[in-house]
Motif scaffolding. Sequence first.
Motif, PDB file in Angstrom:
ATOM      1  N   UNK A 196      12.948  -4.660  -6.915  1.00  0.00           N
ATOM      2  CA  UNK A 196      12.091  -5.347  -7.885  1.00  0.00           C
ATOM      3  C   UNK A 196      11.074  -4.381  -8.473  1.00  0.00           C
ATOM      4  N   UNK A 197      10.498  -3.532  -7.609  1.00  0.00           N
ATOM      5  CA  UNK A 197       9.537  -2.536  -8.106  1.00  0.00           C
ATOM      6  C   UNK A 197      10.223  -1.620  -9.115  1.00  0.00           C
ATOM      7  N   UNK A 198      11.408  -1.119  -8.744  1.00  0.00           N
ATOM      8  CA  UNK A 198      12.135  -0.198  -9.626  1.00  0.00           C
ATOM      9  C   UNK A 198      12.510  -0.896 -10.933  1.00  0.00           C
TER      10      UNK A 198
ATOM     11  N   UNK B 234       0.843  -1.205   0.000  1.00  0.00           N
ATOM     12  CA  UNK B 234       0.000   0.000   0.000  1.00  0.00           C
ATOM     13  C   UNK B 234       0.872   1.248   0.000  1.00  0.00           C
ATOM     14  N   UNK B 235       1.895   1.250   0.834  1.00  0.00           N
ATOM     15  CA  UNK B 235       2.755   2.428   0.922  1.00  0.00           C
ATOM     16  C   UNK B 235       3.355   2.764  -0.431  1.00  0.00           C
ATOM     17  N   UNK B 236       3.914   1.750  -1.088  1.00  0.00           N
ATOM     18  CA  UNK B 236       4.613   2.032  -2.348  1.00  0.00           C
ATOM     19  C   UNK B 236       3.672   2.244  -3.514  1.00  0.00           C
ATOM     20  N   UNK B 237       2.584   1.506  -3.540  1.00  0.00           N
ATOM     21  CA  UNK B 237       1.641   1.735  -4.632  1.00  0.00           C
ATOM     22  C   UNK B 237       1.032   3.135  -4.483  1.00  0.00           C
ATOM     23  N   UNK B 238       0.636   3.461  -3.240  1.00  0.00           N
ATOM     24  CA  UNK B 238       0.060   4.786  -2.995  1.00  0.00           C
ATOM     25  C   UNK B 238       1.032   5.906  -3.316  1.00  0.00           C
ATOM     26  N   UNK B 239       2.295   5.653  -3.056  1.00  0.00           N
ATOM     27  CA  UNK B 239       3.326   6.664  -3.265  1.00  0.00           C
ATOM     28  C   UNK B 239       3.618   6.869  -4.751  1.00  0.00           C
ATOM     29  N   UNK B 240       3.597   5.757  -5.498  1.00  0.00           N
ATOM     30  CA  UNK B 240       4.073   5.796  -6.880  1.00  0.00           C
ATOM     31  C   UNK B 240       2.994   6.111  -7.904  1.00  0.00           C
ATOM     32  N   UNK B 241       1.790   5.653  -7.669  1.00  0.00           N
ATOM     33  CA  UNK B 241       0.758   5.762  -8.713  1.00  0.00           C
ATOM     34  C   UNK B 241       0.257   7.202  -8.808  1.00  0.00           C
ATOM     35  N   UNK B 242      -0.117   7.591 -10.005  1.00  0.00           N
ATOM     36  CA  UNK B 242      -0.765   8.891 -10.156  1.00  0.00           C
ATOM     37  C   UNK B 242      -2.146   8.764  -9.521  1.00  0.00           C
TER      38      UNK B 242
ATOM     39  N   UNK C 176      15.910   7.770  -5.386  1.00  0.00           N
ATOM     40  CA  UNK C 176      14.925   7.097  -4.526  1.00  0.00           C
ATOM     41  C   UNK C 176      13.765   6.572  -5.372  1.00  0.00           C
ATOM     42  N   UNK C 177      13.230   5.447  -4.986  1.00  0.00           N
ATOM     43  CA  UNK C 177      12.171   4.819  -5.782  1.00  0.00           C
ATOM     44  C   UNK C 177      11.055   5.795  -6.123  1.00  0.00           C
ATOM     45  N   UNK C 178      10.693   6.643  -5.139  1.00  0.00           N
ATOM     46  CA  UNK C 178       9.540   7.515  -5.365  1.00  0.00           C
ATOM     47  C   UNK C 178       9.817   8.602  -6.414  1.00  0.00           C
ATOM     48  N   UNK C 179      11.105   8.776  -6.783  1.00  0.00           N
ATOM     49  CA  UNK C 179      11.429   9.765  -7.824  1.00  0.00           C
ATOM     50  C   UNK C 179      11.755   9.122  -9.162  1.00  0.00           C
ATOM     51  N   UNK C 180      11.790   7.786  -9.195  1.00  0.00           N
ATOM     52  CA  UNK C 180      12.312   7.092 -10.373  1.00  0.00           C
ATOM     53  C   UNK C 180      11.555   7.434 -11.650  1.00  0.00           C
ATOM     54  N   UNK C 181      10.217   7.546 -11.513  1.00  0.00           N
ATOM     55  CA  UNK C 181       9.403   7.794 -12.716  1.00  0.00           C
ATOM     56  C   UNK C 181       9.826   9.069 -13.438  1.00  0.00           C
ATOM     57  N   UNK C 182      10.331  10.044 -12.694  1.00  0.00           N
ATOM     58  CA  UNK C 182      10.651  11.343 -13.301  1.00  0.00           C
ATOM     59  C   UNK C 182      12.129  11.479 -13.649  1.00  0.00           C
ATOM     60  N   UNK C 183      12.947  10.493 -13.255  1.00  0.00           N
ATOM     61  CA  UNK C 183      14.391  10.698 -13.371  1.00  0.00           C
ATOM     62  C   UNK C 183      15.115   9.570 -14.119  1.00  0.00           C
TER      63      UNK C 183
END
Lengths: 451, 451
Positions: free
Chosen positions: A417-419, A294-302, A390-397
């Motif tokens: 694995x997520x990254x 939940x933490x990571x999906x909530x953090x990563x998804x738009x 950091x994983x939470x910034x990966x989508x933009x970087x």
Amino acid sequence: MVAVEVVETSSLGDRSYLVTDGAVAAVVDPQRDVDRVLALAGHHDVSITHVLETHIHNDYISGGVELCRLTGAQYGVAAADVVSFARRPLAEGDVVAVSPGLRLRVLATPGHTFHHLSYVLEDPDGAVGVFTGGSLLFGSTGRTDLLGQQHSEELARHQHASVRKLADVLPDGAAIWPTHGFGSYCSTGGVSGSSATVGQQKKVNAAFRLGEDEFVEHTLFALDAFPAYYAQMGPRNLAGPEPVDLRGPARVRPAELARRLRVGDWVVDLRSRQAFSQAHLAGTISLGLDGPLATWLGWLIEWGSPLTLIGEAPEQVAAAQRELARIGVDRPTAAVGRPQELAIDVNLVRRLPSATFGDLAEVGPGTVVLDVRMRSEWRACHLKNAVHIPLFELRYRTHELPDGVVWVHCSAGYRAAAAASLLAREGREVVFVDEEFAAAHRAGLPLVSDR
Amino acid sequence: MVAVEVVETSSLGDRSYLVTDGAVAAVVDPQRDVDRVLALAGHHDVSITHVLETHIHNDYISGGVELCRLTGAQYGVAAADVVSFARRPLAEGDVVAVSPGLRLRVLATPGHTFHHLSYVLEDPDGAVGVFTGGSLLFGSTGRTDLLGQQHSEELARHQHASVRKLADVLPDGAAIWPTHGFGSYCSTGGVSGSSATVGQQKKVNAAFRLGEDEFVEHTLFALDAFPAYYAQMGPRNLAGPEPVDLRGPARVRPAELARRLRVGDWVVDLRSRQAFSQAHLAGTISLGLDGPLATWLGWLIEWGSPLTLIGEAPEQVAAAQRELARIGVDRPTAAVGRPQELAIDVNLVRRLPSATFGDLAEVGPGTVVLDVRMRSEWRACHLKNAVHIPLFELRYRTHELPDGVVWVHCSAGYRAAAAASLLAREGREVVFVDEEFAAAHRAGLPLVSDR
């Protein structure tokens, strides 16, 4: 006679409480899936007559409104919080008389939020413990930056004073029952243990060991990023959350699943990263139910974008749905089956190579190594020449990554694995390291520290 | 290993069931206040994985949708019913495999409704009992006129066949677990006992003792009026009921209470009729929580009009709110206190004289006596020269009452107090008889029968 029962939500690092005299009960800081609380009340054959919030939560959707709707319990919320639902407004000095033998005295303990309350449990012999929410935690205190960076120092000063106020009011033997502090990002570092008393915390907790200025410096230094979805929780909790809906999600057929993957929708594989590594549908994202999904999906998804879950059994999907409902990610759709069963084309089934730090040591210099841990983890110790995103910034970087095969690691493998799945989705060739970071040292990899 | 637990809703004459193998559970025909069911599951430390409806209910708002929302349980509803919510459509021959050791086989048993289902509980040794909803009841069967008078004969013929089908499929020792039949208006007369087996019912139940034509005649003769609000329940249950809301009602101050009484709003006194008799606010209606409050309030009130409850304690109001929520009368407002505390003027506090049949015998001929019982009760035996207006018709027929003091009786006093309070509200001088009807004979009052 009075008993305090714990409802663990370990995936979010939180606890809720049911405090009862054997006939009636008050619930403190319930999570949104209130069936667990109602079952616990049934287990003890008690009626829930009061629900209390220590603060307006930033890390989960409260189950308070729902629990009161279902039971008719009285809902106590800080008077100073401007909420859109009926409640009993509580402030310093108020006493919630749950029953003649069970009273909760309200203490204002600002710091985690401005209007944070603690509830002192009093039995006929006096104070026996305190529900501290995000105030005094086991070995730590609640973080002070969730309402915005600009408030973090002021709130840290409040936090220091509030914790000492608790110690002034309560005897050393009084139990501490915090909501955060079991992995929650609402805690600052240094959380330890699973129970504590005021007297014991006086010896080990930085809030007692340090003076105000030192405590503020210590607290602000320890803060790292917190999940982006936290920004969604406060407003929804102030508005009064919608009823939870854990009914089975609509099922997606393989053709529709393929279409969603083609257009780039979020399709999350709930199986372990090891199973994902063996075989997964191209374009799916690895966020196993065996980790902080939940933490990571909530953090990563738009936020608000469509979400499809893939599980190998309906129970796996149902468990994920419950985890996600706790943070207000509602009504996903789902597919159930093994990748081979869900693929409309065998070429859509892929492998994601996994490795150890020993494997990484052998591939030699020039390898692109990506570290997706938090800044605080990176600062403490990291691989020399690694790239840190950091994983939470990966989508933009991702554009910062050099060409070539990317070896991704984190502290244990889950985030790696997520990254790696996110990078593979963008067409990168990846290997994820599925091992504890401590193994890097044993593998002889060069380590550096920013401290 | 498999156990069946009863959830009684005696105020509506219904039962719900929780059937469990010790780990998971199915719930049959839950009432709307599902916290009771969740507590029972918690008491037995089992998870609710399935919720099943025997039929679309006409006498209460189902808690099925709510229970599935809260738990993620699978919702089984007759395939033939056109509902607006997601469900597993069930039909004759389907098997709901709750767990390897707990299976429920679906039988079509039309009669109470066209699409009525029964669920045969099977353990590894075979059928152990059946959830019969409104089909086979203890000593009776479910009524067949709830979908309209025009269907009552056809459904009675179905009912006769369905009950015999149950007996054909099940061994004599199989338990019967009906939903109706404990005072419910969904039952036809002759309900008796609190448990039964198929074999025992074969000996005593009219559905077995009588041939089809005789049974139909018997069934249709026994039907009397049913609560008017039943018409509201089916559509709401097909649409998927709104989440229940048992949060404490808004409180009304004395001045506002007086205004509501002045304009003729419904203000219901929840205390006993004896307390009402001693003192009540002028214009209030006596429907004590110690009787079938929900049935009569739901039957009498204009649906959707504002409702104010008066209780002497918040707990009394909360209990009434729960009773009313079960039939979808939601969000009342309330006043709490004794009439003397709630009156803005001492002249608004009134008495309602009560009496016995002995008192009535002494007032002599010429006294206006109003009997507010049901037609079937009147037919069986009534006071000579009494006026008969069933309570549910009283609002429209007060002009039929001769001038003078009206003595009102029913079978025990509850309906008489309600009727008397309605008449007093219209300015009539009234006395209510607070005694069992059997006392009329002992008092020497002349009795006649229409049979």
